[in-house]
Design a protein around this motif. Structure first.
Motif, PDB file in Angstrom:
ATOM      1  N   TYR A  15      26.314  51.211  41.444  1.00  0.00           N
ATOM      2  CA  TYR A  15      27.053  50.184  42.191  1.00  0.00           C
ATOM      3  C   TYR A  15      28.146  49.520  41.368  1.00  0.00           C
ATOM      4  N   LEU A  16      28.556  50.127  40.263  1.00  0.00           N
ATOM      5  CA  LEU A  16      29.477  49.474  39.333  1.00  0.00           C
ATOM      6  C   LEU A  16      30.761  48.989  40.006  1.00  0.00           C
ATOM      7  N   GLU A  17      31.465  49.847  40.700  1.00  0.00           N
ATOM      8  CA  GLU A  17      32.742  49.449  41.302  1.00  0.00           C
ATOM      9  C   GLU A  17      32.540  48.436  42.423  1.00  0.00           C
ATOM     10  N   GLU A  18      31.493  48.618  43.206  1.00  0.00           N
ATOM     11  CA  GLU A  18      31.181  47.662  44.282  1.00  0.00           C
ATOM     12  C   GLU A  18      30.883  46.278  43.711  1.00  0.00           C
ATOM     13  N   PHE A  19      30.086  46.248  42.632  1.00  0.00           N
ATOM     14  CA  PHE A  19      29.727  44.978  42.024  1.00  0.00           C
ATOM     15  C   PHE A  19      30.958  44.291  41.440  1.00  0.00           C
ATOM     16  N   LYS A  20      31.788  45.052  40.720  1.00  0.00           N
ATOM     17  CA  LYS A  20      32.998  44.471  40.137  1.00  0.00           C
ATOM     18  C   LYS A  20      33.882  43.848  41.211  1.00  0.00           C
ATOM     19  N   ALA A  21      34.032  44.508  42.338  1.00  0.00           N
ATOM     20  CA  ALA A  21      34.861  43.975  43.424  1.00  0.00           C
ATOM     21  C   ALA A  21      34.258  42.698  44.003  1.00  0.00           C
ATOM     22  N   ALA A  22      32.953  42.686  44.216  1.00  0.00           N
ATOM     23  CA  ALA A  22      32.293  41.491  44.768  1.00  0.00           C
ATOM     24  C   ALA A  22      32.364  40.324  43.790  1.00  0.00           C
ATOM     25  N   LEU A  23      32.156  40.603  42.516  1.00  0.00           N
ATOM     26  CA  LEU A  23      32.220  39.551  41.496  1.00  0.00           C
ATOM     27  C   LEU A  23      33.625  38.981  41.404  1.00  0.00           C
ATOM     28  N   LYS A  24      34.612  39.853  41.369  1.00  0.00           N
ATOM     29  CA  LYS A  24      36.020  39.414  41.298  1.00  0.00           C
ATOM     30  C   LYS A  24      36.356  38.510  42.480  1.00  0.00           C
ATOM     31  N   GLU A  25      35.995  38.933  43.679  1.00  0.00           N
ATOM     32  CA  GLU A  25      36.266  38.124  44.867  1.00  0.00           C
ATOM     33  C   GLU A  25      35.557  36.768  44.779  1.00  0.00           C
ATOM     34  N   GLY A  26      34.314  36.785  44.343  1.00  0.00           N
ATOM     35  CA  GLY A  26      33.536  35.548  44.267  1.00  0.00           C
ATOM     36  C   GLY A  26      34.075  34.547  43.269  1.00  0.00           C
ATOM     37  N   VAL A  27      34.409  35.022  42.062  1.00  0.00           N
ATOM     38  CA  VAL A  27      34.894  34.077  41.059  1.00  0.00           C
ATOM     39  C   VAL A  27      36.293  33.570  41.391  1.00  0.00           C
ATOM     40  N   GLU A  28      37.158  34.455  41.884  1.00  0.00           N
ATOM     41  CA  GLU A  28      38.508  34.015  42.247  1.00  0.00           C
ATOM     42  C   GLU A  28      38.467  32.980  43.370  1.00  0.00           C
ATOM     43  N   THR A  29      37.630  33.207  44.364  1.00  0.00           N
ATOM     44  CA  THR A  29      37.517  32.261  45.479  1.00  0.00           C
ATOM     45  C   THR A  29      36.959  30.925  45.001  1.00  0.00           C
ATOM     46  N   SER A  30      35.936  30.971  44.173  1.00  0.00           N
ATOM     47  CA  SER A  30      35.322  29.733  43.678  1.00  0.00           C
ATOM     48  C   SER A  30      36.301  28.890  42.877  1.00  0.00           C
ATOM     49  N   VAL A  31      37.026  29.517  41.957  1.00  0.00           N
ATOM     50  CA  VAL A  31      37.970  28.775  41.115  1.00  0.00           C
ATOM     51  C   VAL A  31      39.125  28.235  41.959  1.00  0.00           C
ATOM     52  N   ARG A  32      39.556  29.002  42.937  1.00  0.00           N
ATOM     53  CA  ARG A  32      40.679  28.576  43.782  1.00  0.00           C
ATOM     54  C   ARG A  32      40.293  27.436  44.727  1.00  0.00           C
ATOM     55  N   LEU A  33      39.097  27.486  45.319  1.00  0.00           N
ATOM     56  CA  LEU A  33      38.735  26.545  46.379  1.00  0.00           C
ATOM     57  C   LEU A  33      37.893  25.350  45.943  1.00  0.00           C
ATOM     58  N   GLU A  34      37.214  25.462  44.829  1.00  0.00           N
ATOM     59  CA  GLU A  34      36.263  24.411  44.446  1.00  0.00           C
ATOM     60  C   GLU A  34      36.794  23.597  43.261  1.00  0.00           C
ATOM     61  N   PRO A  35      37.167  22.348  43.494  1.00  0.00           N
ATOM     62  CA  PRO A  35      37.705  21.539  42.392  1.00  0.00           C
ATOM     63  C   PRO A  35      36.698  21.302  41.267  1.00  0.00           C
TER      64      PRO A  35
END
Length: 102
Positions: A15-35
């Motif tokens: 699941y390496l590529e799937e996990f990397k994509a999910a992690l990237k989306e999660g961290v980018e969204t969190s940093v962008r939306l959560e002060p």
């Protein structure tokens, strides 16, 4: 007081590529939306490409609790749960808490 921790995650290599994509989306969204999320800095081991380390810094306990209740975090957890072989969370103390991430 800031909350600082590391998350060490080992995933199933299938699941390496799937996990990397999910992690990237999660961290980018969190940093962008959560002060209250100061950083979620994810790294991948060169020697062991199934091992990830995330440096997590939140402004306080309330920010951390708000983070783990967000729809994007819950989506990340649900999407990756079957991929994770191990997860180790370590609470840390910042040695120079006034340092800023540029």
């Amino acid at each position: 007081m800031s909350i600082v921790r590391t998350a060490k995650i080992t995933i199933d290599a299938a699941y390496l590529e799937e996990f990397k994509a999910a992690l990237k989306e999660g961290v980018e969204t969190s940093v962008r939306l959560e002060p209250g999320v100061k950083t979620l800095y994810a790294t991948l081991s060169k020697a062991e490409p199934t091992q990830f380390t995330i440096l997590e810094i939140y402004s306080d306990q309330e920010a951390y609790e708000a983070h783990i209740a967000t729809p994007h975090f819950l989506k990340y957890k649900a999407t990756t749960q079957h991929m994770v072989k191990s997860l180790e969370l370590t609470d840390c103390v910042a040695l120079v808490p006034e340092m800023k991430i540029k």
